[in-house]
Design a protein around this motif. Structure first.
Motif, PDB file in Angstrom:
ATOM      1  N   ALA A   1       0.787  -1.247   0.085  1.00  0.00           N
ATOM      2  CA  ALA A   1       0.032  -0.071   0.000  1.00  0.00           C
ATOM      3  C   ALA A   1       0.896   1.300   0.095  1.00  0.00           C
ATOM      4  N   ALA A   2       1.875   1.288   0.712  1.00  0.00           N
ATOM      5  CA  ALA A   2       2.661   2.552   0.929  1.00  0.00           C
ATOM      6  C   ALA A   2       3.436   2.645  -0.175  1.00  0.00           C
ATOM      7  N   ALA A   3       4.252   1.542  -0.791  1.00  0.00           N
ATOM      8  CA  ALA A   3       5.158   1.615  -1.533  1.00  0.00           C
ATOM      9  C   ALA A   3       4.463   2.192  -3.122  1.00  0.00           C
TER      10      ALA A   3
ATOM     11  N   VAL B   1      11.676  -3.289  -4.817  1.00  0.00           N
ATOM     12  CA  VAL B   1      11.962  -4.679  -4.716  1.00  0.00           C
ATOM     13  C   VAL B   1      10.930  -5.638  -3.990  1.00  0.00           C
ATOM     14  N   GLU B   2      10.515  -6.591  -4.473  1.00  0.00           N
ATOM     15  CA  GLU B   2       9.510  -7.171  -4.042  1.00  0.00           C
ATOM     16  C   GLU B   2       9.851  -8.985  -4.128  1.00  0.00           C
ATOM     17  N   PRO B   3       9.603  -9.784  -3.185  1.00  0.00           N
ATOM     18  CA  PRO B   3       9.991 -10.977  -2.894  1.00  0.00           C
ATOM     19  C   PRO B   3       9.288 -11.745  -4.279  1.00  0.00           C
TER      20      PRO B   3
ATOM     21  N   ASP C   1       0.051 -14.953   0.566  1.00  0.00           N
ATOM     22  CA  ASP C   1      -0.016 -14.499   2.170  1.00  0.00           C
ATOM     23  C   ASP C   1       1.579 -15.022   2.709  1.00  0.00           C
ATOM     24  N   TRP C   2       2.176 -14.151   3.225  1.00  0.00           N
ATOM     25  CA  TRP C   2       3.280 -14.528   3.903  1.00  0.00           C
ATOM     26  C   TRP C   2       3.047 -15.418   5.185  1.00  0.00           C
ATOM     27  N   LYS C   3       1.618 -15.896   5.657  1.00  0.00           N
ATOM     28  CA  LYS C   3       1.329 -16.906   6.534  1.00  0.00           C
ATOM     29  C   LYS C   3       2.098 -16.760   7.771  1.00  0.00           C
TER      30      LYS C   3
ATOM     31  N   GLY D   1       1.498  -5.010  -4.793  1.00  0.00           N
ATOM     32  CA  GLY D   1       0.270  -4.489  -3.989  1.00  0.00           C
ATOM     33  C   GLY D   1       0.294  -4.853  -2.724  1.00  0.00           C
ATOM     34  N   GLY D   2       1.297  -5.974  -2.272  1.00  0.00           N
ATOM     35  CA  GLY D   2       1.203  -6.235  -0.738  1.00  0.00           C
ATOM     36  C   GLY D   2      -0.150  -6.702  -0.175  1.00  0.00           C
ATOM     37  N   SER D   3      -0.246  -6.252   0.903  1.00  0.00           N
ATOM     38  CA  SER D   3      -1.582  -6.455   1.655  1.00  0.00           C
ATOM     39  C   SER D   3      -2.749  -6.204   0.885  1.00  0.00           C
ATOM     40  N   THR D   4      -2.561  -5.160  -0.132  1.00  0.00           N
ATOM     41  CA  THR D   4      -3.824  -4.839  -0.816  1.00  0.00           C
ATOM     42  C   THR D   4      -4.366  -5.910  -1.831  1.00  0.00           C
TER      43      THR D   4
ATOM     44  N   ILE E   1      -4.840  -8.951  -0.685  1.00  0.00           N
ATOM     45  CA  ILE E   1      -5.631  -9.824   0.074  1.00  0.00           C
ATOM     46  C   ILE E   1      -6.582  -9.268   1.197  1.00  0.00           C
ATOM     47  N   ASN E   2      -6.423  -7.883   1.144  1.00  0.00           N
ATOM     48  CA  ASN E   2      -7.280  -7.424   2.307  1.00  0.00           C
ATOM     49  C   ASN E   2      -8.756  -7.249   2.020  1.00  0.00           C
ATOM     50  N   ALA E   3      -9.639  -6.717   3.304  1.00  0.00           N
ATOM     51  CA  ALA E   3     -11.019  -6.855   3.068  1.00  0.00           C
ATOM     52  C   ALA E   3     -11.510  -5.530   2.068  1.00  0.00           C
ATOM     53  N   MET E   4     -10.528  -4.764   1.481  1.00  0.00           N
ATOM     54  CA  MET E   4     -10.966  -3.594   0.910  1.00  0.00           C
ATOM     55  C   MET E   4     -11.882  -2.730   1.265  1.00  0.00           C
ATOM     56  N   ILE E   5     -11.904  -2.473   2.741  1.00  0.00           N
ATOM     57  CA  ILE E   5     -12.616  -1.411   3.168  1.00  0.00           C
ATOM     58  C   ILE E   5     -11.595  -0.218   3.403  1.00  0.00           C
ATOM     59  N   TRP E   6     -12.428   0.736   2.845  1.00  0.00           N
ATOM     60  CA  TRP E   6     -11.917   2.374   2.718  1.00  0.00           C
ATOM     61  C   TRP E   6     -12.152   3.019   3.824  1.00  0.00           C
TER      62      TRP E   6
ATOM     63  N   THR F   1      14.060 -10.933  -1.966  1.00  0.00           N
ATOM     64  CA  THR F   1      13.866 -10.561  -0.631  1.00  0.00           C
ATOM     65  C   THR F   1      14.899  -9.713  -0.165  1.00  0.00           C
ATOM     66  N   ALA F   2      14.674  -8.284   0.349  1.00  0.00           N
ATOM     67  CA  ALA F   2      15.694  -7.585   1.032  1.00  0.00           C
ATOM     68  C   ALA F   2      16.007  -8.057   2.386  1.00  0.00           C
ATOM     69  N   ASP F   3      17.641  -8.197   2.229  1.00  0.00           N
ATOM     70  CA  ASP F   3      18.146  -9.009   3.400  1.00  0.00           C
ATOM     71  C   ASP F   3      18.342  -7.855   4.576  1.00  0.00           C
TER      72      ASP F   3
ATOM     73  N   ASP G   1       5.589   3.353   6.074  1.00  0.00           N
ATOM     74  CA  ASP G   1       4.388   2.190   6.014  1.00  0.00           C
ATOM     75  C   ASP G   1       3.880   1.897   7.126  1.00  0.00           C
ATOM     76  N   ALA G   2       3.019   1.092   7.305  1.00  0.00           N
ATOM     77  CA  ALA G   2       2.472   0.970   8.654  1.00  0.00           C
ATOM     78  C   ALA G   2       3.193   1.063   9.794  1.00  0.00           C
ATOM     79  N   SER G   3       4.517   0.470   9.840  1.00  0.00           N
ATOM     80  CA  SER G   3       5.298   0.570  10.945  1.00  0.00           C
ATOM     81  C   SER G   3       5.698   1.910  11.424  1.00  0.00           C
TER      82      SER G   3
ATOM     83  N   PRO H   1      -6.595   0.578   8.434  1.00  0.00           N
ATOM     84  CA  PRO H   1      -5.430   1.342   8.142  1.00  0.00           C
ATOM     85  C   PRO H   1      -4.990   1.923   6.837  1.00  0.00           C
ATOM     86  N   THR H   2      -5.432   1.137   5.638  1.00  0.00           N
ATOM     87  CA  THR H   2      -5.049   1.378   4.383  1.00  0.00           C
ATOM     88  C   THR H   2      -4.899   2.945   3.734  1.00  0.00           C
ATOM     89  N   ALA H   3      -5.998   3.680   4.125  1.00  0.00           N
ATOM     90  CA  ALA H   3      -6.225   5.156   3.720  1.00  0.00           C
ATOM     91  C   ALA H   3      -4.966   6.027   4.559  1.00  0.00           C
TER      92      ALA H   3
HETATM   93  C1  FAD Z   1      -6.481 -10.192   5.527  1.00  0.00           C
HETATM   94  C2  FAD Z   1      -6.236  -8.700   5.561  1.00  0.00           C
HETATM   95  C3  FAD Z   1      -7.535  -7.965   5.666  1.00  0.00           C
HETATM   96  C4  FAD Z   1      -7.227  -6.227   5.688  1.00  0.00           C
HETATM   97  N1  FAD Z   1      -8.387  -5.697   5.531  1.00  0.00           N
HETATM   98  C5  FAD Z   1      -8.159  -4.156   5.551  1.00  0.00           C
HETATM   99  C6  FAD Z   1      -9.541  -3.512   5.043  1.00  0.00           C
HETATM  100  O1  FAD Z   1     -10.560  -3.955   4.687  1.00  0.00           O
HETATM  101  N2  FAD Z   1      -9.076  -2.144   4.995  1.00  0.00           N
HETATM  102  C7  FAD Z   1      -8.097  -1.599   5.193  1.00  0.00           C
HETATM  103  O2  FAD Z   1      -7.749  -0.322   5.515  1.00  0.00           O
HETATM  104  N3  FAD Z   1      -6.788  -2.296   5.704  1.00  0.00           N
HETATM  105  C8  FAD Z   1      -7.043  -3.644   5.748  1.00  0.00           C
HETATM  106  N4  FAD Z   1      -5.761  -4.423   6.059  1.00  0.00           N
HETATM  107  C9  FAD Z   1      -4.563  -3.960   6.248  1.00  0.00           C
HETATM  108  C10 FAD Z   1      -3.831  -3.013   5.204  1.00  0.00           C
HETATM  109  O3  FAD Z   1      -3.864  -3.869   4.086  1.00  0.00           O
HETATM  110  C11 FAD Z   1      -2.271  -2.836   5.638  1.00  0.00           C
HETATM  111  O4  FAD Z   1      -2.495  -2.051   6.622  1.00  0.00           O
HETATM  112  C12 FAD Z   1      -1.600  -2.170   4.687  1.00  0.00           C
HETATM  113  O5  FAD Z   1      -1.761  -2.925   3.152  1.00  0.00           O
HETATM  114  C13 FAD Z   1      -0.334  -1.796   5.192  1.00  0.00           C
HETATM  115  O6  FAD Z   1       0.539  -1.345   4.114  1.00  0.00           O
HETATM  116  P1  FAD Z   1       2.112  -1.556   4.197  1.00  0.00           P
HETATM  117  O7  FAD Z   1       2.619  -0.638   2.818  1.00  0.00           O
HETATM  118  O8  FAD Z   1       2.635  -0.988   5.483  1.00  0.00           O
HETATM  119  O9  FAD Z   1       2.204  -2.906   3.911  1.00  0.00           O
HETATM  120  P2  FAD Z   1       1.866  -3.861   2.952  1.00  0.00           P
HETATM  121  O10 FAD Z   1       0.697  -3.551   2.103  1.00  0.00           O
HETATM  122  O11 FAD Z   1       1.933  -5.274   3.712  1.00  0.00           O
HETATM  123  O12 FAD Z   1       2.990  -4.172   2.026  1.00  0.00           O
HETATM  124  C14 FAD Z   1       4.367  -4.610   2.428  1.00  0.00           C
HETATM  125  C15 FAD Z   1       5.043  -5.127   0.968  1.00  0.00           C
HETATM  126  O13 FAD Z   1       6.623  -5.364   1.558  1.00  0.00           O
HETATM  127  C16 FAD Z   1       6.909  -6.813   1.046  1.00  0.00           C
HETATM  128  N5  FAD Z   1       8.071  -6.954   1.711  1.00  0.00           N
HETATM  129  C17 FAD Z   1       8.249  -7.581   3.044  1.00  0.00           C
HETATM  130  N6  FAD Z   1       9.182  -7.942   3.391  1.00  0.00           N
HETATM  131  C18 FAD Z   1       9.980  -7.715   2.400  1.00  0.00           C
HETATM  132  C19 FAD Z   1      11.491  -7.842   2.172  1.00  0.00           C
HETATM  133  N7  FAD Z   1      12.168  -8.405   3.112  1.00  0.00           N
HETATM  134  N8  FAD Z   1      11.827  -7.631   0.883  1.00  0.00           N
HETATM  135  C20 FAD Z   1      11.211  -7.202  -0.016  1.00  0.00           C
HETATM  136  N9  FAD Z   1       9.890  -6.941   0.090  1.00  0.00           N
HETATM  137  C21 FAD Z   1       9.422  -6.980   1.558  1.00  0.00           C
HETATM  138  C22 FAD Z   1       5.521  -7.426   0.935  1.00  0.00           C
HETATM  139  O14 FAD Z   1       5.510  -8.565   0.100  1.00  0.00           O
HETATM  140  C23 FAD Z   1       4.608  -6.737   0.627  1.00  0.00           C
HETATM  141  O15 FAD Z   1       4.392  -6.327  -0.638  1.00  0.00           O
HETATM  142  C24 FAD Z   1      -6.007  -5.962   5.989  1.00  0.00           C
HETATM  143  C25 FAD Z   1      -4.672  -6.808   5.964  1.00  0.00           C
HETATM  144  C26 FAD Z   1      -5.137  -8.116   5.736  1.00  0.00           C
HETATM  145  C27 FAD Z   1      -3.730  -8.878   5.785  1.00  0.00           C
END
Ligand code: FAD
Length: 490
Positions: free
Chosen positions: A13-15, A33-35, A60-62, A85-88, A90-95, A185-187, A455-457, A467-469
């Protein structure tokens, strides 16, 4: 060895927003960079009603937490999206746009350096970019809930907008147009003195260096970003030394203050004639394919809103939250509830110095007992909504916690047994003007040049809602700041 201007680690989402806005603001050559990943079936990603199938899929990273003391020692699944797209993905798509409280928290975190109005403007720009959709389907569970709560005092019942295009999950990969993508994968970060000059990547059983002229932006999410920092020698010294990682700087708060929303499903059998199904009738699929509407476009978590002055968020589904997609014989509704501002926090630490090993996650749920105490009040509130006028006649019976579980102790037990993550890990590398925040107000990792985290961190506390927005708003602001710095330097 290859060189680019700026490396962005992760493509979530952030990237995606960061790369898009950076491209608008600068002429930088960006490499993302994306795995490498196999893909989950497209049908599960595109059809909103199938999103739960993505949990545990190849997208999913599981991840899993360690056993949670306050949750009957359960290990909670922590899905995180993998792939562009990362967690976008697989997420529930709520804005859920950031609220006034979120803006105020961010202004405070940066010591007023960015005003509420600046954050608000960025959030509005992001919304114009994403164009969340108004839902094209509302189950009868959602309709009943909205009708029953619409006049409530001190509450904002909401039909959630969706991160969808024409009733399909939005694919953010177009935001990366113009950026190069390297699969790996970024080490850890590569250094020249105190300056980040690239990353070391793992690709299968090989490792490789990727160099950049202006630095590295970590967008690997609330688990990935602190993990990379720790492997790069930035984190709690004691933890790093345990893995023989050379400590560049002792940063106790990298991987700490990890927050999430703990959600408690209150599940009911209803008198509805409609049982929500994962596999809809052919005519429903056809309708969705042509118009993007109908039950296939449902993201299941269709509505809810903020209750009790924003103390709680509610999520209504036309399903049994704990067993769907398994089909049930009767119609169901879940009214799930979470505290918007939990006080508890957990940690993420390394299990080994290797990039491909999964981290150790302590969810920290209920470490502050007031969180559980308030969640009990939330469950009581949901019960009074479900038993009140409007819903009372439509609801057949309560299954979870169940009619027999009355009183605080019984509800506490039910929470420990059934509460789940709402998938919102945040705050493990918070930004702020405090000297102990790992990231400063310009999103720079404190103490280093050419290294940012976005990012979310970096969120200074878990957001009010989903949190996506908010994450995307951070990325928008960060891109402007990074573009300013890197353009000055070039
Ligand atoms: C099942 C689920 C449902 C959700 N539902 C909602 C929702 O409905 N509405 C909402 O607002 N939020 C929802 N969220 C939360 C939302 O998706 C996240 O808060 C948001 O995507 C976080 O964005 P981010 O950029 O921090 O991380 P992410 O979107 O997770 O992106 C991180 C990226 O970094 C990559 N990465 C990780 N480690 C490495 C590495 N070492 N090297 C290279 N790449 C790496 C990952 O593969 C991923 O592509 C949900 C999340 C999940 C998992």
């Amino acid at each position: 060895m290859e060189e680019t201007d700026l490396i962005v680690v992760g493509s979530g989402a952030a990237a995606c927003v960061l790369a898009y806005r950076l491209r608008q603001q600068s002429g930088l050559r960006i490499t993302v960079v994306e795995p490498e990943s196999d893909l989950a079936p497209a049908i599960d990603r595109e059809r909103p009603s199938r999103w739960l199938k993505l949990i545990g899929s190849k997208d999913d990273w599981k991840l899993k937490t360690e056993p949670c003391d306050r949750l009957a020692s359960r290990r909670i699944d922590w899905p995180r999206g993998r792939g562009i797209g990362g967690s976008t993905r697989i997420n529930a798509m709520i804005w859920f746009p950031p609220t006034a409280t979120d803006f105020a928290n961010w202004e405070t975190a940066c010591g007023g350096q960015r005003s509420i109005d600046q954050w608000r403007a960025a959030a509005s720009d992001v919304e114009s970019l994403v164009q969340p959709e108004t839902p094209r389907f509302l189950s009868d569970a959602s309709q009943q809930f909205m009708a029953a709560t619409s006049g409530f005092a001190n509450a904002e019942p909401m039909i959630y907008r969706r991160i969808n295009r024409n009733g399909r999950r939005t694919d953010f990969s177009a935001l990366l147009d113009g950026a190069g993508v390297v699969r790996g994968t970024a080490d850890r970060v590569l250094w020249h003195g105190e300056r980040a000059v690239g990353v070391n990547l793992v690709q299968g059983d090989r490792s490789r260096e990727l160099r950049s002229r202006c630095g590295v932006v970590l967008c690997a999410g609330a688990i990935g970003t602190p993990s990379i920092l720790m492997r790069s020698g930035i984190g709690p010294a004691e933890d790093l030394s345990r893995h023989d990682i050379i400590v560049r700087v002792d940063r106790p708060n990298v991987g700490r203050r990890l927050q999430d929303h703990l959600v408690m499903p209150v599940i009911f059998e209803t008198k509805s004639k409609n049982i929500f199904r994962l596999d809809p009738a052919v005519r429903d699929v056809a309708k969705w394919m042509v118009t993007g509407a109908g039950s296939v476009s449902s993201n299941i978590a269709e509505c809810g809103g903020l209750f009790d002055g924003g103390r709680f968020q509610v999520h209504v589904t036309p399903t049994n939250y704990l067993t769907f997609p398994k089909l049930s014989d009767t119609a169901m509704m879940t009214i799930a509830i979470n505290l918007t501002r939990p006080r508890s926090s957990g940690t993420v630490t390394l299990s080994s110095p290797h990039a491909c090993s999964l981290p150790v996650i302590q969810g920290g749920y209920g470490r502050d007992d007031r969180d559980i105490e308030e969640l009990v009040e939330g469950v009581e509130m949901v019960r009074s909504i479900a038993r009140g006028s409007g819903l009372g006649e439509w609801v057949e019976r309560e299954l979870i916690p169940g009619q027999r579980r009355e009183g605080e102790q019984a509800i506490r037990k039910a929470i420990s047994r059934y509460a789940q993550t709402l998938y919102h890990p945040t705050g493990s590398c918070q930004f702020g003007n405090q000297i102990d925040s790992p990231v400063d107000v310009d999103f720079k990792v404190r103490g280093f040049d050419g290294l940012w985290a976005v990012d979310a961190s970096v969120l200074p506390s878990v957001t009010t809602g989903n949190p996506t927005a908010s994450v995307m708003t951070m990325a928008w602001v960060a891109a402007e700041s990074i573009a300013g710095t890197t353009v000055d330097r070039s």
